[in-house]
Scaffold this active site. Sequence first.
Site, PDB file in Angstrom:
ATOM      1  N   SER A 151       2.164  12.759  11.131  1.00 51.01           N
ATOM      2  CA  SER A 151       1.814  12.701  13.237  1.00 51.01           C
ATOM      3  C   SER A 151       2.152  13.703  13.896  1.00 51.01           C
ATOM      4  CB  SER A 151       2.930  11.136  13.358  1.00 51.01           C
ATOM      5  OG  SER A 151       2.925  10.813  14.792  1.00 51.01           O
ATOM      6  N   ASP A 239      -3.857   1.785  13.065  1.00 56.49           N
ATOM      7  CA  ASP A 239      -2.457   2.673  13.736  1.00 56.49           C
ATOM      8  C   ASP A 239      -3.824   3.143  14.800  1.00 56.49           C
ATOM      9  OD1 ASP A 239      -1.217   4.662  14.539  1.00 56.49           O
ATOM     10  OD2 ASP A 239      -2.237   6.122  12.700  1.00 56.49           O
ATOM     11  N   HIS A 269       1.191   2.649  10.971  1.00 58.97           N
ATOM     12  CA  HIS A 269       1.699   4.714  11.284  1.00 58.97           C
ATOM     13  C   HIS A 269       2.903   4.494  10.572  1.00 58.97           C
ATOM     14  CE1 HIS A 269       1.617   7.931  13.953  1.00 58.97           C
ATOM     15  NE2 HIS A 269       2.305   8.008  14.181  1.00 58.97           N
TER      16      HIS A 269
END
Length: 296
Positions: A151, A239, A269
């Site tokens: 991320s 996502d 995610h």
Amino acid sequence: MSGTDRLSPAARELCDAMTAFFPGPGDPAALRAAAAASPRGGAEVASVRDADADGVPVRIYDPAPGAAGRPLAVFLHGGGWVMCGLDTHDALCRALAVASGAVVISADYRLAPEHPWPAAPDDALTVLLWARARAAALGCDPARLVVAGDSSGGNLAAVTALRAPELVAGQLLFYPALDASMEQPSVAEFGEGYFHTAAHMAWYWDQYGGDPDHPHVSPLRAPDLSGLPRTLLVLADCDVLRDEGLAYGRRLGGAGVDCGVHLVPGVFHGFLGLPLPAAATVIGAAGAWVAATPAK
């Protein structure tokens, strides 16, 4: 959700439970407390110790003390540049170390909004240089140095590779944030109902700061990606960040970079930290990829 839900039933159950528990954007303290309350645990690693990397706290995972010539991975945790740290990503780092046989160094970089850009990427580069200087002492080959992250940590890994491509032999990017414009179609498609919302992502970018057009903020905006190291991109199909990851993979391939893209169906995610079969499969494949890192 309707019968057209793209998540697997197990992923949907986890997604809804996490969404009900997780705060909305706007309060760093509440978000940090929620992240800190996440379940702990992980694989046994032969040696785990904390250290100081020229002012940046790190945790070093060594699955085989005494070995030599292995890859060395610097891991940068996710959390929107606002939350998480060594403990929240301990299980993931343990799993990656065991799966790869590499030493993994997890970096506890400074967080926004107290420390906005470029504090985090500067800390990431500091840890990279510190790790490389100590690679041989850790039983690793300094020419087999990998940057990894999930991320926002995937963003920092990509930025670190852009800043020091001559030092990095590979970049392992798990569902990275790569474009502050948030203009990709997946932002609207998965902006709500899949745990990591578009509203959260926009708020994280605001806290982080920096010029959204700068390549060390938005790596997808970098004018030239040639010369970057071999890359593995792991993306979640459901996502908001999916399409910027796909776009980065296309650009890397077009620039002549050895780039593999693994788009994982039925997950959202953050799935690597969850008890889903896809997570174990991905970690195994990512570990094998790290283990195969050639010398730069």
